[in-house]
Enzyme design. Sequence first.
Site, PDB file in Angstrom:
ATOM      1  N   LYS A  96       2.857  -9.628  -4.431  1.00 31.50           N
ATOM      2  CA  LYS A  96       2.020  -8.494  -4.905  1.00 31.50           C
ATOM      3  C   LYS A  96       2.848  -7.589  -5.493  1.00 31.50           C
ATOM      4  O   LYS A  96       2.273  -6.755  -6.406  1.00 31.50           O
ATOM      5  CB  LYS A  96       1.112  -7.890  -3.650  1.00 31.50           C
ATOM      6  CG  LYS A  96       0.435  -9.011  -2.824  1.00 31.50           C
ATOM      7  CD  LYS A  96      -0.516  -9.736  -3.703  1.00 31.50           C
ATOM      8  CE  LYS A  96      -1.300 -10.788  -2.800  1.00 31.50           C
ATOM      9  NZ  LYS A  96      -1.283 -12.053  -3.034  1.00 31.50           N
ATOM     10  N   GLU A 126       0.032   2.374  -1.254  1.00 39.30           N
ATOM     11  CA  GLU A 126      -1.014   2.688  -2.512  1.00 39.30           C
ATOM     12  C   GLU A 126      -1.778   3.960  -1.938  1.00 39.30           C
ATOM     13  O   GLU A 126      -1.758   4.130  -0.760  1.00 39.30           O
ATOM     14  CB  GLU A 126      -1.894   1.749  -2.635  1.00 39.30           C
ATOM     15  CG  GLU A 126      -1.317   0.601  -3.746  1.00 39.30           C
ATOM     16  CD  GLU A 126      -2.374  -0.369  -3.740  1.00 39.30           C
ATOM     17  OE1 GLU A 126      -3.487  -0.344  -3.167  1.00 39.30           O
ATOM     18  OE2 GLU A 126      -1.950  -1.516  -4.293  1.00 39.30           O
ATOM     19  N   ARG A 147      -6.900 -19.969  -6.198  1.00 40.13           N
ATOM     20  CA  ARG A 147      -7.682 -20.959  -5.763  1.00 40.13           C
ATOM     21  C   ARG A 147      -9.130 -20.960  -6.046  1.00 40.13           C
ATOM     22  O   ARG A 147      -9.445 -20.000  -6.658  1.00 40.13           O
ATOM     23  CB  ARG A 147      -7.585 -20.762  -4.121  1.00 40.13           C
ATOM     24  CG  ARG A 147      -8.243 -19.580  -3.514  1.00 40.13           C
ATOM     25  CD  ARG A 147      -8.223 -19.596  -2.248  1.00 40.13           C
ATOM     26  NE  ARG A 147      -8.895 -18.135  -1.611  1.00 40.13           N
ATOM     27  CZ  ARG A 147      -8.664 -16.907  -1.616  1.00 40.13           C
ATOM     28  NH1 ARG A 147      -7.055 -16.758  -1.905  1.00 40.13           N
ATOM     29  NH2 ARG A 147      -9.233 -15.980  -1.345  1.00 40.13           N
TER      30      ARG A 147
END
Length: 501
Positions: free
Chosen positions: A119, A203, A295
């Site tokens: 990430k 964040e 996915r």
Amino acid sequence: MKKNIKKILIANRGEIALRVIRACRELNIKTVAVYSEVDRAGLPVQYADESVYLGPAEARESYLNIDKIIEIAKKLKCEAIHPGYGFLAENFQFARKCEKSDIIFIGPNSKSLKLVGDKLRSRDMMAKASIPLIPGMNDVQNDLKDLKKIAGKIGYPVIIKASGGGGGKGMRIVRKPEELLPGVEAGRREAKAAFGDETVYLEKYIEKPRHIEFQVLADNYGNSVHLFERECSIQRRYQKIIEETPSPALDDELRHRMGETARRVIELSGYNNAGTVEFLLDEDKNFYFLEVNARIQVEHPVTEMVTGIDLVKQQIEIASGNKLALKQQDLKQRGHAIECRIYAEDPENNFYPSYGKLLLVKEPQGPGIRCDSGIYTGLEVPYHYDPILSKLIVWDENRKRAIQKMKIALSDYIILGVKTQIPFLLDILDHSEFKSAKLHTHYIAEHFAKWIPAKTPENRHLALLAAALMKMNREKKGVKTESRTSLSPWQLLGRWEIFSR
Ligand code: MV4
């Protein structure tokens, strides 16, 4: 680059394994199901052309056993493996081993799978390409003193996320500076244990965002389209339970901007096959890129219902090396679709998993009703895996009608033997803020924290009542009165009104 796929191994179980087998049948492709000890009686074993025993129930020894699965694929001459969702679906080492064994992994290439799974690295890449991101860190920061400074600059509350995580795992919210360092230390330990990587980042924490994701398809030649959004704001402890499309929060202009951003994220990542780009949408309708889900997703059917496109067949076409046949300007959203996930959980007992033999399964039917499930009367639901039993998806011309149809379909859905959260889903659909589409990711925590089910009769009582009614029906026939019905109470079960809702 083009390869004729004649046989696919499905490295999964339950409803998604069945879903993939159905797509293969329509494409005239043979299927191989693999199954663990406790899934011998599962439907995929019956539906597939061949099935092979994998190993004991524990996922590590069965559905996560990379070498065994590849060995079976080779032995049975499968050109490709479909991983479904969960298990090995986002494991780049598995994808890489498939590539090295000359087996097509039906999903993204291993390099881009590795990138989107990291990430922090993908955040950094997206920042450099001016993709909108939530203010926060873009590189690894090990010095705890620096972290405190960074958090101060971002402004509290901040959220700690694991770089190797995703889907909410390993996250924690920090509201005060003195909670930061203990939070980071705990987060690192947790991340190390869960993902083998202790990297965490910070964040700005967004309160009450909507969770909106875009479905993308990308072929092996750099072409991509997006198939619009899904709104997945209704979740409980990071587990989505109701998803819908279109999102009531988007207009065409915002949808267009987010969709084009999603395509750019996919192209920048060198990604191919089906993928989902996740965004948060704040209360002022600013959107921020979160992560790529590499996915086919649980909630993919709602997109299929409004676009008319079979995503699993598209995945296989792309994996075969065919160019995308879809053009962005030809794609349209038609009507409204909602999905409810049916879990074997007891809503009366803090949603604790509920396992056992299914004594009766009766699935709803009708125009615009789709039920993706792998269950049947008599099946023993094992406790080793995710407790999802089934997905109920409805389509109608607008949101209001889709909600109405979903309520009827849920009431017609009979599952006896294990507890399900159907009563909980029905209460959400009836809630005024749901009807007016005031959705956000803390919706359930805010409105349903103290939810208790309406008193419904117990299965044992239903069984006694059923027996009594059956006897009554027989007696009626015996005296040759005009019987209302010769159906057994079991067949009528969904229509019973014992207590008013
Ligand atoms: C967030 C957030 C608020 N602020 N990040 C959870 C899943 C993972 N993909 C990201 N998640 C969140 N990230 C910031 N900066 C809130 C969530 C979040 C959430 C997101 C999507 C769906 C459900 C959620 C439930 C709680 C929190």
